[in-house]
Enzyme design. Structure first.
Site, short mmCIF file in Angstrom:
data_model
loop_
_atom_site.label_atom_id
_atom_site.label_comp_id
_atom_site.label_asym_id
_atom_site.label_seq_id
_atom_site.Cartn_x
_atom_site.Cartn_y
_atom_site.Cartn_z
N CYS A 89 0.81 -1.23 0.00
CA CYS A 89 0.00 0.00 0.00
C CYS A 89 0.84 1.27 0.00
O CYS A 89 0.39 2.32 -0.45
CB CYS A 89 -0.92 0.02 1.22
N HIS A 126 -8.78 2.77 -2.94
CA HIS A 126 -7.37 2.61 -2.57
C HIS A 126 -6.67 1.76 -3.63
O HIS A 126 -6.37 0.59 -3.41
CB HIS A 126 -7.32 1.95 -1.19
N CYS A 173 -1.19 2.80 6.40
CA CYS A 173 -0.84 1.44 6.83
C CYS A 173 -0.47 0.62 5.60
O CYS A 173 -0.78 0.98 4.46
CB CYS A 173 -2.00 0.80 7.58
#
Length: 387
Positions: free
Chosen positions: A91, A343, A373
């Site tokens: 991520c 995302h 995160c």
């Protein structure tokens, strides 16, 4: 030590991954269009001066494989003399791309970089080809590889209720919708050609995934998505699945000034940190603390914060443990976040940084934090300072 600065930052609109506006547009195209846009928007820049293109992408296979950074840079017409590399910190990939460029500038290993990231989650699903080593089960729980269950765990540990999660998700959609209709997102979005529901070619200028109709009542009717019996995390309180890219022009400060380019922000400090994979969503807390310590700052010094909304159940514990509960509406994700926008994994780090810098300009803020995160237990953070 030399100073790394952000000269420009843009993103694509966020397209819905299932039959969305970018269903016929490849990840390399989304990336290349932004690379070209940075050169168009900054004509003082000589493309021959670009040292490297550093691009984040998680699922590096199919159209996103074989070093998508190089494929996209060639499509964009960036000179062959520039390097290109694709990085993967899950991520945090495109924020890591920013950190790599900043470190190179600080140590004199180049003065002009294009960074960013992409993820076409409609073409290359998040779980495509994933094959964890069986031996990992001796170190971490199998559920640690299931992001929704890690959010459930973190939420339970911090007493986060279903109602709190639903309210946070509604806020995300409302604020993202307001940013759209008030034209605030227009400052960061670079229009990309896509296709409407009928297949007609269109110029996509706004995010497709925001749901302004979202209410507490509609979210209350959703079933838990990951733990059907005891869970509280639903699809509505999780980041949407979307396709998109983001990009930044990062330069050494004196070089940018010599070219007469506007410096939008300095990189004040950077950090990554690890945490237990079972609560991967907690990563922003140690990463933020480390970045602030390196900058000689405290949380109270920050004017604005972009905290990537992987899940409401993950974001709220981070807000709590960073001592930010009382300033959420003044400082955190003022234009909504990933629950509304989605995302796209490799894109999000540079995306939230781009949104942050635009908000800092709009609010005349001095210090801002972008943090997120990372799957399997990491966090990444960047402190920006407006010049």
């Amino acid at each position: 030590m030399k100073q790394a600065v952000i000269v420009d930052c843009i993103r694509t609109p966020m397209g819905r991954s299932k039959a969305g506006v970018f269903r016929n547009v490849r990840a390399e195209t989304l990336s290349a269009e932004l690379m070209k846009a940075l050169m168009v928007r900054n004509p003082q820049l000589d493309p021959n001066d670009i040292e490297d293109v550093i691009w984040g992408c998680v699922q590096q296979t199919l159209e996103q494989g074989f070093n998508i950074a190089r494929n996209a840079s060639l499509l964009a017409g960036i000179p062959k003399t520039a390097g290109a590399v694709t990085v993967n910190r899950l991520c945090g990939s495109s924020m890591d791309a920013l950190h790599q460029a900043a470190r190179a500038i600080m140590t004199g290993q180049g003065d002009t970089f294009i960074i960013g990231g992409v993820e076409h989650m409609g073409h290359v699903p998040m779980n495509h080809g994933v094959d964890f080593h069986p031996g990992l089960a001796n170190r971490v729980a199998k559920a640690s590889g299931m992001m929704g269950l890690t959010a459930e765990m973190l939420g339970k540990m911090h007493g986060i209720t279903r109602e709190q999660q639903d309210a946070f998700a509604v806020r995300s959609h409302q604020r993202a919708h307001a940013a759209t209709i008030e034209g605030r997102f227009a400052k960061e979005i670079w229009g990309i050609e896509g296709h409407d529901a009928n297949g007609a070619l269109i110029k996509v200028m706004t995010d497709e995934v925001i749901r302004p109709e979202t209410t507490l009542e509609s979210l209350a009717g959703l079933r838990p998505a990951f733990d059907p019996v005891n869970g509280t995390v639903t699809a509505g309180t999780s980041s949407a699945l979307s396709d998109g890219a983001s990009a930044m022009l990062v330069m050494e400060e004196s070089k940018a000034r010599a070219l007469g380019l506007t410096i939008r922000a300095r990189i004040r400090s950077m950090a990554v940190a690890g945490c237990d994979a079972a609560i991967m969503g907690y990563g922003p807390v140690p990463a933020t603390k480390k970045a602030l310590a390196r900058a000689g700052l405290s949380v109270a010094d920050l004017d604005l914060i972009e905290l990537n909304e992987a899940f409401a159940a993950q974001s709220l514990p981070c807000v709590k443990d960073l001592g930010l509960q009382d300033v959420v509406d003044e400082k955190i994700n003022l234009n909504g976040g990933a629950i509304a926008l989605g995302h796209p994994l490799g894109c999000s780090g540079a995306r939230i940084s781009t949104t942050l810098i635009n908000l800092m300009e709009e609010k005349d803020a001095t210090l801002g934090l972008a943090t997120m995160c990372i799957g399997l237990g990491q966090g990444i953070a960047t402190v920006f300072e407006r010049v």
